[in-house]
Design a protein around this motif. Structure first.
Motif: not given
Length: 338
Positions: A252-262, A166-174
């Protein structure tokens, strides 16, 4: 018993912090540790992050200009901003309408706004195609990103079925995180009816009611918490529990989910639901017998050649070492049974 103040997430230790993370470091050090990790300044070079560091209005205008103007689900929450159930837990405490992204962002920034709102888990390729080339993520380069936009709000502890950056783009996140083994101390609610798809902890971690949830104090003892700035990222392994709090008026946040469960049959949460349906309807002795059988077959990955030496390797079928061929055999068999 500890006080509410002493159990606030801000009192927790931080996860390990890494700078200038390369794919090699990620694969060799971070992933094998199976713990959350802060990737400090990971996306500070993104143009959208540069806009956010100027002001909320600048990044908001940037997103208004870059989106495809397609409709999205726009969530409006109570004034306190905690996304949760209604008081009787038969409904939710938020409402959902459909609008376009620019209109939703304007509502979030309106001085007349009385209730926080957000856009959750929106596909970047569909809604912000122009952003794709400028928000690189070399750690998982083939994974499609999702974007989250909103006011100051709180999401209860939950888990994901996939690993997450998870990438914080704008603002602060906890981010407040708990190991998977703390599930019994987090007082998890319903499995099939949830605010956003995954089960959540019923504990308000900012103001924990220890009279109602006394074991939460033990979960807190194992917790971690990190407050991230624009450009920072966090790696969250599955299925670590994590709560997310947006601390700024516009985030604003951008995130990436991934796994080997195709394959759909490899998703673990449906497996859990089916296991509950099957095993919990049995008498104790019968359930114990099936749990023993499940344990026997679950522990086969590292010693297949010893455990199943009595079966010729070419004839082991789905008992062979895990791989795409084995997974597809299981997928087809399940499809024929259900």
């Amino acid at each position: 018993m500890a006080s509410q103040h002493s159990l606030h997430p801000s009192a927790l230790p931080e996860p390990a912090e890494y700078h200038n993370v390369t794919p090699d470091v990620f694969v060799r050090e971070i992933e094998p540790a199976y713990k959350p990790a802060v990737l400090k300044g990971y996306a500070q070079h993104w143009p959208v992050v540069a806009e956010a560091k100027q002001s909320a209005l600048m990044v908001a205008d940037y997103l208004k200009n870059e989106n495809s103007q397609q409709g999205v689900k726009h969530i409006t929450l109570p004034e306190h901003g905690r996304m949760f159930y209604s008081d009787d837990m038969r409904g939710m405490n938020f409402s959902v309408d459909n609008t376009d992204i620019s209109t939703a962002i304007s509502a979030m920034l309106s001085p007349d706004q009385t209730r926080p709102s957000c856009i959750q888990s929106t596909d970047v390729k569909t809604h912000f195609p122009a952003l794709l080339k400028s928000i690189d993520n070399p750690l998982v380069p083939q994974i499609p990103p999702h974007i989250w936009i909103g006011n100051a709000l709180r999401v209860a502890p939950h888990f994901d079925e996939a690993h997450n950056i998870a990438v914080v783009v704008a603002g602060r996140r906890r981010f407040t995180l708990f190991p998977p083994g703390q599930i019994e101390n987090l007082y998890v609610g319903q499995l099939e009816y949830t605010p956003a798809g995954q089960p959540i902890s019923l504990v308000d971690i900012n103001e924990p009611d220890l009279a109602r949830f006394p074991r939460y104090e033990e979960a807190f003892r194992h917790g971690l918490s990190a407050e991230l700035e624009p450009g920072d990222a966090i790696y969250i392994p599955t299925p670590w529990w994590h709560a997310v709090e947006s601390l700024s008026p516009f985030n604003v946040l951008v995130n990436y989910w991934w796994s080997n469960r195709y394959l759909s049959s490899m998703l673990p949460f449906p497996m859990l639901m089916h296991t509950l349906q099957s095993l919990n309807s049995m008498p104790d002795s019968e359930r114990d017998a099936w749990v023993a059988m499940l344990s026997y077959y679950m522990n086969n990955n590292s010693n297949n050649d010893t455990k199943f030496a009595h079966i010729p390797k070419a004839s082991r079928g789905i008992l062979d070492d895990p791989g795409q061929t084995t997974h597809r055999l299981i997928h087809r068999w399940l499809g024929s049974q259900l």
